[in-house]
Design a protein around this motif. Structure first.
Motif, short mmCIF file in Angstrom:
data_model
loop_
_atom_site.label_atom_id
_atom_site.label_comp_id
_atom_site.label_asym_id
_atom_site.label_seq_id
_atom_site.Cartn_x
_atom_site.Cartn_y
_atom_site.Cartn_z
N ASP A 82 0.84 -1.21 0.00
CA ASP A 82 0.00 0.00 0.00
C ASP A 82 0.87 1.25 0.00
O ASP A 82 0.59 2.22 -0.72
CB ASP A 82 -0.93 0.01 1.21
N PHE A 83 1.93 1.22 0.80
CA PHE A 83 2.77 2.41 0.90
C PHE A 83 3.54 2.64 -0.39
O PHE A 83 3.69 3.78 -0.83
CB PHE A 83 3.75 2.27 2.07
N GLN A 84 3.99 1.57 -1.01
CA GLN A 84 4.71 1.73 -2.27
C GLN A 84 3.82 2.33 -3.34
O GLN A 84 4.27 3.16 -4.14
CB GLN A 84 5.27 0.39 -2.73
N THR A 85 2.55 1.96 -3.34
CA THR A 85 1.60 2.57 -4.28
C THR A 85 1.50 4.06 -4.02
O THR A 85 1.50 4.88 -4.96
CB THR A 85 0.21 1.92 -4.13
N TRP A 86 1.45 4.45 -2.75
CA TRP A 86 1.40 5.88 -2.40
C TRP A 86 2.66 6.60 -2.89
O TRP A 86 2.58 7.72 -3.42
CB TRP A 86 1.26 6.04 -0.88
#
Length: 325
Positions: A216-220
């Motif tokens: 999720d954080f990498q997508t952000w």
């Protein structure tokens, strides 16, 4: 009862990288006042009005971003330190970002009239595209999580500065404005350490997340990069269309965006490599500095070494070669 205040002990390290980075940064210490910018006046007078306008505006933009980094960025990161020594390193970075911001004023005071300087800062402080990226980064400094703050800082240090850095590197590659370029090369050398150190601290925290949280954080992270790049395209057109450099600068930006992602431990996003960047600019980065002594004006009691030549690898400070200059 309150806990005792803890003295910092550099002989008892929780993270050896803190000491390595401190030593690297202090070895690189410099001041803008010791570089003879006035020696570039003859070159400056040969530039067209459009070329001078680009130089003025890119340095105005860089001043704004370094001001943001020194006034808000490092104080934000210091709220989430993992070690006492990390705070000491961030204090060093904070000071040098102020040196960077002041350096551009030294350039302005040498090359521009007082009226022109006022115009530069009026433009800088009101341009919507430039203000957008400053406000975007500062939003995460003020409201973001510990990891989001670090991503914002690395994107600023290793990506957003480079639309401005292109100009002096281009002129250095054409044997013009060498002393102005010396300042930029000194700043580049600092930023390579800053971006890599903060990226390293980011990776420590990121690796503590669950796999789902990491995804999720990498997508952000990639979403933020896309947003910043879209704005940077507008900024690059605004600055460089008048001199015809826009596409070359965008290639340079994508190349450095990839390096920012690498600092964070992520895969590159864009296909651009060093081979795609204008070789004149890459030559400007790697050209050795002149042999003048920046510190001779204050006597032999205050002598520092010359700036060493930089190459492509110097964009990324490596923690396994702290002893290299």
């Amino acid at each position: 009862m309150a806990e005792n205040y803890q003295a910092i002990n550099w002989n008892n390290l929780e993270d050896e990288i803190d000491k390595a980075t401190w030593e690297k940064l202090t070895e690189q210490f410099w001041l803008d006042t010791r570089i003879p910018i006035s020696n570039d006046l003859a070159d400056w007078r040969t530039l067209t009005e459009a070329d001078k306008d680009v130089v003025a505006k890119v340095f105005g933009g860089l001043t704004l971003l370094d001001t943001l980094q020194s006034q808000d960025g490092m104080s934000s990161l210091k709220q989430d330190i993992r070690t006492q020594h990390e705070e000491a390193v961030l204090n060093n970075i904070e000071f040098m970002e102020s040196v960077h911001a002041k350096s551009y004023s030294s350039i302005f005071s040498t090359l521009n009239t007082p009226a022109e300087i006022d115009e530069i800062f009026a433009w800088t402080n009101s341009n919507e595209i430039l203000q957008y990226k400053a406000e975007k980064i500062n939003h995460y400094y003020q409201e973001g999580t510990s990891l989001q703050k670090k991503v914002a800082s690395v994107f600023l240090e290793t990506f957003l500065f480079y639309s401005g850095f292109y100009t002096p590197l281009y002129w250095l590659g054409h044997n013009k404005l060498p002393n102005v370029a010396e300042i930029i090369k000194l700043i580049l050398r600092d930023e390579s350490v800053h971006g890599t150190y903060i990226g390293y601290k980011f990776q420590l925290g990121f690796n503590e997340l669950s796999e789902e949280e990491q995804a999720d954080f990498q997508t952000w992270v990639y979403d933020l990069l896309y947003d910043l790049y879209e704005n940077e395209e507008k900024y690059t057109h605004l600055l460089y269309d008048q001199v015809g450099w826009t596409e070359e600068v965008l290639t340079f930006l994508r190349y450095n965006a990839n390096k920012a992602l690498m600092n964070l431990g992520f895969d590159p996003l864009f296909p651009d490599t060093a081979e795609d960047v204008n070789p004149v600019v890459m030559n400007g980065i790697s050209t050795s500095t002149s042999n003048h002594d920046f510190f001779s004006q204050v006597g032999n009691g205050y002598l520092l070494g010359n700036v060493e030549a930089m190459d492509d690898n110097d964009y990324l400070f490596r923690f396994d070669d702290e002893d290299e200059e």
